[in-house]
Design a protein around this motif. Structure first.
Motif, PDB file in Angstrom:
ATOM      1  N   ASP A 329      -3.675  37.036 -31.829  1.00  0.00           N
ATOM      2  CA  ASP A 329      -4.617  37.798 -31.006  1.00  0.00           C
ATOM      3  C   ASP A 329      -5.503  36.822 -30.243  1.00  0.00           C
ATOM      4  OD1 ASP A 329      -6.295  39.592 -29.856  1.00  0.00           O
ATOM      5  OD2 ASP A 329      -7.176  40.361 -31.713  1.00  0.00           O
ATOM      6  N   ALA A 332      -9.360  37.257 -30.361  1.00  0.00           N
ATOM      7  CA  ALA A 332     -10.093  37.088 -31.616  1.00  0.00           C
ATOM      8  C   ALA A 332     -11.005  35.878 -31.541  1.00  0.00           C
ATOM      9  CB  ALA A 332      -9.109  36.955 -32.769  1.00  0.00           C
ATOM     10  N   LYS A 334     -13.579  33.255 -33.955  1.00  0.00           N
ATOM     11  CA  LYS A 334     -13.902  32.873 -35.327  1.00  0.00           C
ATOM     12  C   LYS A 334     -15.300  33.372 -35.688  1.00  0.00           C
ATOM     13  CE  LYS A 334     -14.855  28.577 -36.335  1.00  0.00           C
ATOM     14  NZ  LYS A 334     -14.711  27.125 -36.641  1.00  0.00           N
ATOM     15  N   ARG A 386      -6.051  32.679 -35.862  1.00  0.00           N
ATOM     16  CA  ARG A 386      -6.153  33.962 -35.185  1.00  0.00           C
ATOM     17  C   ARG A 386      -5.262  34.997 -35.897  1.00  0.00           C
ATOM     18  NH1 ARG A 386      -8.458  33.373 -30.168  1.00  0.00           N
ATOM     19  NH2 ARG A 386      -8.608  31.210 -29.422  1.00  0.00           N
TER      20      ARG A 386
END
Length: 611
Positions: A329, A332, A334, A386
């Motif tokens: 993804d 996405a 962190k 991810r």
């Protein structure tokens, strides 16, 4: 409120009377009168003791609780009337007209091949008709065989066959049968050698093993072309037969075969199965006119595929078969606080190497891994990756579309040819004559009671025999049945959870009646008193005080104005009289206004207005 209480009392009394009427069983006189009418004789069943022990017996009887008196009907053996071929009530107490088999079964172990099961003529256990005897299968796990000749052979012609007899599984039935065989009239029929392979015309009656409850109707039909016999089984009854095997009551089994090939199977004079010999037997009485050719075979080029892959289909140029089903993804991010340098698990800092650890034998000791406490409050530890999501461009392996097969020929079946064994018997009722009846049984249960065998071709004659025999048993058993209350208590002893049902059934209506009749919105005595008096109520008093507080400043203001006018009047005598009159009028108006407000705010006055 008083009317509700009266309704409550009436409802409770009615419920109690209903419960008592249901729990109270019929009296002895009512039972006798209902069952047998005015012609029934009832025994008193009094125990006559020895004269010297009368006082002791009377004392014992007074100490023991009185048992319910059950009427005992004097049994009268049924007498066959009208046309009949066989009638047996066993009331002579002997087996003189019956033949015990002396043969052995074939193809089984010698130890169990003998027909050594015991038969006896005796009263039924817990009989409600003393003197009513029957044939009893006494042994369990034994082969039994017994038979008797008819008065004359039964020939299937223009009259029906009616066969009936009674069965009582006195100790229940685990695995075994209670069916009867009508033995075919043959020159070599020997009742001494009656076995399972002895030819019969009809087999009829109950059979049970495990949870399979059967009521057999099997005929042996003769093939008019070959002369061979084949068993034909009637369809299974739709009715639930379980009760007849478990209630330990005497049941009447009846078979009616009519010349038009129709049949009826009755239990306790109620039809449980019916049909026609031409349409409701398995296998069918008449074979099919055509059969599949046993020599026919499917051609090698026969195509049975209804769908095939489209040979003209081409894979699109942009079809990527190597594209993965999921991809990382890209959107996405962190999470904040992610601990990249912290592992998910660490060595247990409190672990200690065992003293008996031998590194030469056990290898280098390592502390066990435990969850990293630093990761408990963090969103995650270790290298962040991810997450994967479905690939929108994934299509998988390409396959051509399926289309109808232009060469499809259907599922191959052998061709039909005339059946060389075909015949058409439109009168399967016309079976082989029979000249004897037999019971050839094996059972894991003992004490199976048989009684009142009867074979006739007249329905009225069979009904009369049933009434005189089974009907009398049914009436006596019904008279001896306990009342509703006793049945409920007996059932609760076997299934204690029924007590909960009984309590809820009785208590719940009472609770609902009490709640409905004896509860509701209660009115305080003060409220009732207010309705009976014209005294001001507390809320009226509070309103009066509020009105007085509002009126007081007005009165002070009016008094000040009156004083000013008075001083003016002293200066002018003419004006003095006019001022006093105006002040008096204003005072009277204020008093009337106060009184009107009090009456208007009174609940009593509100009710009058509402009416």
């Amino acid at each position: 409120m008083a009317q509700k209480l009266r309704l409550c009392v009436v409802a409770v009394l009615a419920l109690a009377l209903i419960s008592l009427s249901q729990a109270q069983g019929p009296t002895e006189e009512d039972l006798v009168e209902d069952i047998m009418g005015d012609e029934m004789d009832v025994e008193d069943d009094l125990d006559l003791g020895i004269a010297g022990d009368e006082e002791e017996e009377e004392a014992e009887k007074e100490a023991e609780p009185a048992a319910p008196v059950i009427p005992k009907v004097i049994y009268k053996a049924p007498e066959p009337m009208g046309e009949h071929f066989f009638a047996e009530s066993f009331d002579r107490g002997t087996l003189d007209s019956w033949v015990l088999s002396k043969a052995k079964k074939e193809d089984i172990d010698e130890d169990i091949a003998k027909y050594d099961g015991k038969w006896s003529v005796e009263d039924m256990k817990d009989s409600k008709l003393p003197g009513d005897k029957g044939l009893v299968l006494k042994s369990r796990a034994k082969h039994h065989a017994i038979s008797a000749q008819l008065l004359r052979p039964f020939i299937f012609d223009t009259k029906p066959l009616i066969l009936q007899y009674e069965v009582n599984f006195q100790t229940g039935i685990d695995c075994g049968g209670a069916y009867i065989k009508l033995l075919t009239q043959t020159p070599d029929l020997d009742l001494d050698q009656f076995v399972d392979k002895t030819p019969y015309t009809i087999m009829f009656g109950p059979d049970k093993c495990g949870e399979d409850y059967k009521l057999h109707l099997i005929i042996r039909h003769k093939n008019p072309k070959t002369g061979e016999y084949e068993e034909k089984h009637a369809k299974k009854p739709d009715a639930d037969l379980r009760t007849y095997y478990t209630d330990k009551k005497t049941h009447l089994y009846t078979l009616v075969l009519n010349p038009d090939n129709s049949f009826e199977v009755l239990v306790d004079q109620t039809v449980v199965n019916s049909g026609n010999l031409l349409t409701d037997m398995t296998p069918a009485v008449n074979p099919a006119a055509e059969i599949e050719d046993p020599e026919d075979s499917k051609p090698e080029d026969w195509d049975e595929m209804a769908k095939i892959q489209d040979p003209d289909a081409i894979k699109p140029e942009d079809w990527d078969e190597d594209a993965p089903a999921q991809i990382p993804d890209e959107a996405a991010v962190k999470p904040d606080g992610w601990l990249d340098d912290e592992p998910d698990y660490i060595s247990d800092p409190e672990a200690v190497k065992p003293e008996d650890w031998d590194e030469d034998m056990d290898g280098e000791w390592e502390a066990p891994q435990v969850p990293n406490p630093a990761c408990e409050t963090a969103p995650g530890c270790g290298a962040w990756q991810r997450p994967n999501v479905d690939n929108p461009n994934y299509k998988g392996k390409w396959k051509p579309a399926m289309i109808d097969n232009p060469n499809y020929q259907g599922v191959w079946k052998p061709r039909k040819v005339p059946n060389p064994d075909f015949f058409e018997d439109l009168h399967p009722f016309r079976m082989s004559p029979f000249s004897a009846v037999g019971l050839e049984l094996w059972s894991m249960s003992s004490d199976i009671f048989f009684d009142n065998f009867f074979i006739t071709n007249e329905r009225n004659t069979a009904d009369r025999w049933a009434t005189d025999g089974w009907g009398l048993k049914k009436a006596a058993e019904g008279a001896a049945e306990p009342g509703l209350a006793t049945q409920m208590l007996t059932a609760a002893e076997e299934r204690p959870w029924l007590w909960v049902v009984y309590v809820l059934t009785v208590a719940l209506p009472l609770i609902l009646i009490i709640v409905f009749c004896c509860t509701g919105k209660k009115k305080s005595p003060e409220a009732a008193e207010y309705k009976k008096t014209d005294e001001p109520q507390p809320d009226v008093k509070e309103e009066e005080e509020a009105v007085e507080e509002e009126v007081a400043p007005k009165e002070e203001q009016e008094s000040a104005q009156a004083a000013d006018k008075k001083s003016d009047a002293e200066d002018s005598p003419a004006e003095k009289g006019e001022g006093e009159e105006e002040a008096q009028d204003e005072n009277d108006a204020s008093a009337e206004t106060l009184e009107d407000d009090v009456l208007r705010r009174s609940p009593r006055n509100r009710r009058v207005r509402k009416d």
